[in-house]
Design a protein around this motif. Structure first.
Motif, PDB file in Angstrom:
ATOM      1  N   UNK A  18       0.818  -1.216   0.000  1.00 17.51           N
ATOM      2  CA  UNK A  18       0.000   0.000   0.000  1.00 17.51           C
ATOM      3  C   UNK A  18       0.851   1.266   0.000  1.00 17.51           C
ATOM      4  N   UNK A  19       2.038   1.211   0.609  1.00 14.48           N
ATOM      5  CA  UNK A  19       2.924   2.375   0.624  1.00 14.48           C
ATOM      6  C   UNK A  19       3.492   2.650  -0.767  1.00 14.48           C
ATOM      7  N   UNK A  20       3.595   1.602  -1.575  1.00 16.52           N
ATOM      8  CA  UNK A  20       4.214   1.739  -2.903  1.00 16.52           C
ATOM      9  C   UNK A  20       3.228   2.159  -3.991  1.00 16.52           C
ATOM     10  N   UNK A  28       7.448   5.138 -11.127  1.00 19.15           N
ATOM     11  CA  UNK A  28       8.846   5.202 -10.698  1.00 19.15           C
ATOM     12  C   UNK A  28       9.310   3.943  -9.966  1.00 19.15           C
ATOM     13  N   UNK A  29       8.441   2.932  -9.893  1.00 17.76           N
ATOM     14  CA  UNK A  29       8.811   1.687  -9.210  1.00 17.76           C
ATOM     15  C   UNK A  29       9.400   0.713 -10.227  1.00 17.76           C
ATOM     16  N   UNK A  30      10.557   0.156  -9.875  1.00 15.12           N
ATOM     17  CA  UNK A  30      11.234  -0.834 -10.711  1.00 15.12           C
ATOM     18  C   UNK A  30      11.313  -2.129  -9.910  1.00 15.12           C
ATOM     19  N   UNK A  31      10.815  -3.200 -10.490  1.00 18.69           N
ATOM     20  CA  UNK A  31      10.843  -4.506  -9.838  1.00 18.69           C
ATOM     21  C   UNK A  31      12.164  -5.207 -10.154  1.00 18.69           C
ATOM     22  N   UNK A  63      12.323  -4.717 -14.305  1.00 15.57           N
ATOM     23  CA  UNK A  63      11.210  -4.222 -15.124  1.00 15.57           C
ATOM     24  C   UNK A  63      10.216  -3.472 -14.258  1.00 15.57           C
ATOM     25  N   UNK A  64       9.374  -2.705 -14.925  1.00 17.19           N
ATOM     26  CA  UNK A  64       8.255  -2.072 -14.236  1.00 17.19           C
ATOM     27  C   UNK A  64       7.316  -3.199 -13.808  1.00 17.19           C
ATOM     28  N   UNK A  91      13.421   1.035  -6.160  1.00 17.94           N
ATOM     29  CA  UNK A  91      13.714  -0.347  -6.549  1.00 17.94           C
ATOM     30  C   UNK A  91      13.084  -1.257  -5.506  1.00 17.94           C
ATOM     31  N   UNK A  92      12.347  -2.255  -5.945  1.00 23.73           N
ATOM     32  CA  UNK A  92      11.679  -3.156  -5.014  1.00 23.73           C
ATOM     33  C   UNK A  92      11.935  -4.616  -5.381  1.00 23.73           C
ATOM     34  N   UNK A  93      11.934  -5.411  -4.349  1.00 21.99           N
ATOM     35  CA  UNK A  93      12.114  -6.850  -4.505  1.00 21.99           C
ATOM     36  C   UNK A  93      11.147  -7.507  -3.544  1.00 21.99           C
ATOM     37  N   UNK A  94      10.334  -8.418  -4.045  1.00 27.78           N
ATOM     38  CA  UNK A  94       9.337  -9.066  -3.197  1.00 27.78           C
ATOM     39  C   UNK A  94      10.032  -9.946  -2.170  1.00 27.78           C
ATOM     40  N   UNK A  95       9.617  -9.817  -0.916  1.00 25.16           N
ATOM     41  CA  UNK A  95      10.157 -10.635   0.155  1.00 25.16           C
ATOM     42  C   UNK A  95       9.450 -11.991   0.169  1.00 25.16           C
TER      43      UNK A  95
END
Length: 98
Positions: A18-20, A28-31, A63-64, A91-95
């Motif tokens: 929800x914060x993202x 602007x989020x890159x996975x 990627x987006x 930059x995000x990475x799923x935990x």
């Protein structure tokens, strides 16, 4: 480069989906896929290492968020991410789920 990596490791944090969402809407989020180290990617972005970034994109390791990911994340409020801000991107990475 080691100093930059240390600086980035200090701001590496966890984020709830929800914060993202507002940042995804701003595009602007890159996975980052699980086989890449988020700090390595952050250092490459900060140093404008286009060769590494383009290589990861071509291998679909960066990627987006994809439509199917967005659907899954919107349906699961418990999902968490490692997140690293390297302006202007997040930059995000799923935990891994417990």
């Amino acid at each position: 480069m080691q100093d930059l990596r240390a600086e980035l490791s200090e701001i590496l944090d966890e984020a709830e989906w929800e914060w993202l969402i507002p940042h995804v809407k701003r595009d602007v989020v890159i996975f980052v896929t699980e086989n890449l180290d988020l700090l390595d990617v952050g250092v490459a972005f900060a140093h404008d290492d286009t060769l590494s970034v383009q290589d990861w994109i071509s291998k679909q390791q960066l990627h987006k968020p994809l439509p199917e990911q967005l659907t899954a994340w919107n349906g699961d409020k418990t999902i968490r991410f490692q997140a690293l801000i390297v302006q202007p991107y997040i930059l995000v990475k799923e935990l891994a789920r417990a």
